[in-house]
Design an enzyme around this catalytic site. Structure first.
Site, PDB file in Angstrom:
ATOM      1  N   THR A 111       0.824  -1.209   0.000  1.00  0.00           N
ATOM      2  CA  THR A 111       0.000   0.000   0.000  1.00  0.00           C
ATOM      3  C   THR A 111       0.857   1.258   0.000  1.00  0.00           C
ATOM      4  O   THR A 111       1.990   1.246   0.504  1.00  0.00           O
ATOM      5  CB  THR A 111      -0.892  -0.009   1.262  1.00  0.00           C
ATOM      6  N   ASP A 112       0.288   2.365  -0.496  1.00  0.00           N
ATOM      7  CA  ASP A 112       0.998   3.651  -0.411  1.00  0.00           C
ATOM      8  C   ASP A 112       0.999   4.187   1.028  1.00  0.00           C
ATOM      9  O   ASP A 112       1.715   5.144   1.325  1.00  0.00           O
ATOM     10  CB  ASP A 112       0.377   4.676  -1.380  1.00  0.00           C
ATOM     11  N   GLU A 113       0.209   3.563   1.906  1.00  0.00           N
ATOM     12  CA  GLU A 113       0.144   4.055   3.286  1.00  0.00           C
ATOM     13  C   GLU A 113       1.465   3.861   4.026  1.00  0.00           C
ATOM     14  O   GLU A 113       1.689   4.468   5.067  1.00  0.00           O
ATOM     15  CB  GLU A 113      -1.009   3.377   4.045  1.00  0.00           C
TER      16      GLU A 113
ATOM     17  N   LYS B  88       2.217  -3.491   7.127  1.00  0.00           N
ATOM     18  CA  LYS B  88       2.505  -3.641   5.688  1.00  0.00           C
ATOM     19  C   LYS B  88       3.942  -3.197   5.399  1.00  0.00           C
ATOM     20  O   LYS B  88       4.647  -3.822   4.590  1.00  0.00           O
ATOM     21  CB  LYS B  88       1.521  -2.824   4.849  1.00  0.00           C
TER      22      LYS B  88
ATOM     23  N   TYR C 249      -1.980  -0.838  10.801  1.00  0.00           N
ATOM     24  CA  TYR C 249      -2.082  -1.482   9.482  1.00  0.00           C
ATOM     25  C   TYR C 249      -0.875  -1.139   8.616  1.00  0.00           C
ATOM     26  O   TYR C 249      -0.176  -2.022   8.102  1.00  0.00           O
ATOM     27  CB  TYR C 249      -3.380  -1.059   8.779  1.00  0.00           C
TER      28      TYR C 249
HETATM   29  P1  NAD Z   1      -9.404  -7.783   1.721  1.00  0.00           P
HETATM   30  O1  NAD Z   1      -9.459  -7.538   3.191  1.00  0.00           O
HETATM   31  O2  NAD Z   1     -10.603  -7.495   0.887  1.00  0.00           O
HETATM   32  O3  NAD Z   1      -9.001  -9.310   1.429  1.00  0.00           O
HETATM   33  C1  NAD Z   1      -7.982  -9.943   2.114  1.00  0.00           C
HETATM   34  C2  NAD Z   1      -8.098 -11.433   1.854  1.00  0.00           C
HETATM   35  O4  NAD Z   1      -6.993 -12.073   2.530  1.00  0.00           O
HETATM   36  C3  NAD Z   1      -9.382 -12.056   2.406  1.00  0.00           C
HETATM   37  O5  NAD Z   1      -9.977 -12.895   1.441  1.00  0.00           O
HETATM   38  C4  NAD Z   1      -8.916 -12.851   3.623  1.00  0.00           C
HETATM   39  O6  NAD Z   1      -9.687 -14.010   3.875  1.00  0.00           O
HETATM   40  C5  NAD Z   1      -7.493 -13.197   3.223  1.00  0.00           C
HETATM   41  N1  NAD Z   1      -6.648 -13.427   4.403  1.00  0.00           N
HETATM   42  C6  NAD Z   1      -6.541 -12.640   5.510  1.00  0.00           C
HETATM   43  N2  NAD Z   1      -5.710 -13.213   6.387  1.00  0.00           N
HETATM   44  C7  NAD Z   1      -5.253 -14.355   5.831  1.00  0.00           C
HETATM   45  C8  NAD Z   1      -4.352 -15.363   6.241  1.00  0.00           C
HETATM   46  N3  NAD Z   1      -3.753 -15.303   7.437  1.00  0.00           N
HETATM   47  N4  NAD Z   1      -4.096 -16.391   5.397  1.00  0.00           N
HETATM   48  C9  NAD Z   1      -4.704 -16.467   4.184  1.00  0.00           C
HETATM   49  N5  NAD Z   1      -5.590 -15.556   3.760  1.00  0.00           N
HETATM   50  C10 NAD Z   1      -5.864 -14.513   4.562  1.00  0.00           C
HETATM   51  O7  NAD Z   1      -8.138  -6.961   1.202  1.00  0.00           O
HETATM   52  P2  NAD Z   1      -7.957  -6.149  -0.157  1.00  0.00           P
HETATM   53  O8  NAD Z   1      -8.541  -4.805   0.000  1.00  0.00           O
HETATM   54  O9  NAD Z   1      -8.363  -7.003  -1.272  1.00  0.00           O
HETATM   55  O10 NAD Z   1      -6.369  -5.973  -0.175  1.00  0.00           O
HETATM   56  C11 NAD Z   1      -5.532  -6.952  -0.790  1.00  0.00           C
HETATM   57  C12 NAD Z   1      -4.090  -6.523  -0.613  1.00  0.00           C
HETATM   58  O11 NAD Z   1      -3.891  -5.233  -1.187  1.00  0.00           O
HETATM   59  C13 NAD Z   1      -3.668  -6.411   0.846  1.00  0.00           C
HETATM   60  O12 NAD Z   1      -2.353  -6.895   0.955  1.00  0.00           O
HETATM   61  C14 NAD Z   1      -3.731  -4.928   1.130  1.00  0.00           C
HETATM   62  O13 NAD Z   1      -2.808  -4.571   2.125  1.00  0.00           O
HETATM   63  C15 NAD Z   1      -3.341  -4.349  -0.216  1.00  0.00           C
HETATM   64  N6  NAD Z   1      -3.880  -3.022  -0.483  1.00  0.00           N
HETATM   65  C16 NAD Z   1      -5.219  -2.771  -0.470  1.00  0.00           C
HETATM   66  C17 NAD Z   1      -5.684  -1.485  -0.773  1.00  0.00           C
HETATM   67  C18 NAD Z   1      -7.160  -1.167  -0.846  1.00  0.00           C
HETATM   68  O14 NAD Z   1      -7.523  -0.040  -1.173  1.00  0.00           O
HETATM   69  N7  NAD Z   1      -8.054  -2.118  -0.595  1.00  0.00           N
HETATM   70  C19 NAD Z   1      -4.793  -0.465  -1.034  1.00  0.00           C
HETATM   71  C20 NAD Z   1      -3.442  -0.739  -1.007  1.00  0.00           C
HETATM   72  C21 NAD Z   1      -2.996  -2.020  -0.761  1.00  0.00           C
END
Ligand code: NAD
Length: 349
Positions: A130-132, A161, A157
């Site tokens: 993430t950019d965070e 990350k 969070y």
């Molecule tokens: P999400 O919360 O929608 O999905 C996360 C998934 O990971 C879920 O299906 C969950 O069951 C699974 N999970 C969680 N813990 C687990 C574990 N211990 N073992 C196996 N599976 C597990 O998240 P998202 O929004 O789809 O984000 C996906 C990735 O992108 C993350 O790494 C997040 O940090 C990164 N990200 C998200 C955003 C955003 O805007 N949503 C922005 C920047 C980065």
């Protein structure tokens, strides 16, 4: 290519799974199915011979070893994480366990698998972050996050990350594991879990509830349509330089208040209220502790090195997203009953 996607039952992971299968890749979706997961997100590919699902936790080394040996992927795309900042304020432990220890466990399993396979040059471990991790920006629009911006995470969070990003780079420098990394801005679009700002706003508006805006709503985010992001992730995986990270942004900076007002205007057109505007439901609530003021991505590297740009403006993307929520109540309605959804979290009282 055969891909192991972690977190493929979540929001972004499922977009990656759907797109990768559509492009003819074999995909193994590894997911622990936490509260944030929904297998309906991948229902469209569930019967496809290119797709397989493994219910497993990234902290479970034995399960990871078994799954890697059984499926023999060419690449791992690591998206599994605890992802909601508000929940990280109330319960940071799970974030450290999954995002830090889980990433460490996955890296070790990947290293053992890659080593046993004779360290194939083409193998990739793509870490999605993430950019965070870069902290918070001043209002000056000329100042953005580049790949060289120093890490300065401020929430549990983003700290978890950031720690996982450091581990991934260390596994590359120390053990030679062929990694690529990407740090993206805020995603939105179909299948966005109904605890995040955009779906909360749409669904609260439709339910006639207050539309909660943290603080004064001036916090700025750079909105990236999830399907654009999935496209960029596959490009980084295939064309990214080993050991390098790529910032992925939507080039769509909006304050939270502007964003919510845009959603209200779209809903006013698509599903008008009996009287007045959905914007009348906007309510200002206590701010998130340590709420970062502004995130914005400098997209120069991914644009110049990989030739990628987002296809969607935030107006087009929000229009599609609102329509998707109007058409898919059967998807979001049951998720609203999950633990904590719809409640104010992360006030750190
Ligand atoms: P999400 O919360 O929608 O999905 C996360 C998934 O990971 C879920 O299906 C969950 O069951 C699974 N999970 C969680 N813990 C687990 C574990 N211990 N073992 C196996 N599976 C597990 O998240 P998202 O929004 O789809 O984000 C996906 C990735 O992108 C993350 O790494 C997040 O940090 C990164 N990200 C998200 C955003 C955003 O805007 N949503 C922005 C920047 C980065």
């Amino acid at each position: 290519m055969k891909l192991l996607v972690t977190g493929g039952a979540g929001f972004i992971g499922s977009a990656v799974v759907r797109l990768a299968v559509a492009r003819g890749h074999e995909v193994v979706n590894l997911d622990a199915l936490t509260y944030a997961a929904c297998l309906d997100n991948v229902a469209s590919v569930a019967g496809n011979p290119l797709y397989a699902f493994e219910h497993a936790d990234i902290r479970d080394r034995a399960a990871l070893d078994r799954i890697l040996a059984a499926h023999r992927p060419d690449a791992i795309m690591h998206l599994a994480a605890e992802s909601h900042v508000d929940r990280s304020i109330d319960g940071p432990g799970t974030f450290v366990e999954t995002n830090v220890t889980g990433t460490y466990t996955l890296l070790e399993a990947a290293r053992a698998y890659w080593t046993r396979a004779g360290r194939p040059e083409g193998f990739r471990f793509h870490h999605v972050s993430t950019d965070e991790v870069f902290g918070s920006l001043p209002p000056d629009p000329a100042v953005k996050f580049s790949e060289a911006t120093p890490y300065d995470p401020r929430s549990p969070y983003s700290a978890s990350k950031a720690a996982s990003d450091h581990l991934v780079r260390a596994w590359h420098h120390t053990y030679g594991l062929p990694v690529v990394l990407s740090n993206c801005s805020n995603n939105y679009g179909p299948y966005h879990f109904p605890e995040k700002l955009i779906p909360v706003t749409i669904l609260s508006a439709l339910a006639g509830k207050a539309l909660p805006i943290y603080g004064d709503g001036s916090n700025i985010r750079d909105w990236l349509y999830v399907e654009d992001h999935a496209d960029a992730l596959l490009l980084v995986l295939e064309k990214g330089q080993i050991g390098r990270s790529y910032n992925i942004g939507g080039e769509n900076e909006r304050s939270n208040l502007e964003l919510v007002k845009t959603l209200c205007a779209i809903l006013d057109r698509k599903r008008p209220r009996a009287q007045g505007s959905y914007a009348d439901q906007i309510t200002f609530v206590a701010d998130r502790p340590g709420h970062d003021a502004r995130y914005a991505i400098d997209p120069t590297r991914i644009r110049t090195e990989l030739g990628w740009r987002p296809s969607m403006t935030v107006e087009e993307g929000l229009e599609r997203t609102v329509q998707w929520y109007l058409d898919n109540e059967h998807w979001w309605r049951p998720l609203q009953a999950r633990q904590g959804v719809g409640q104010r979290l992360g006030v750190a009282k």
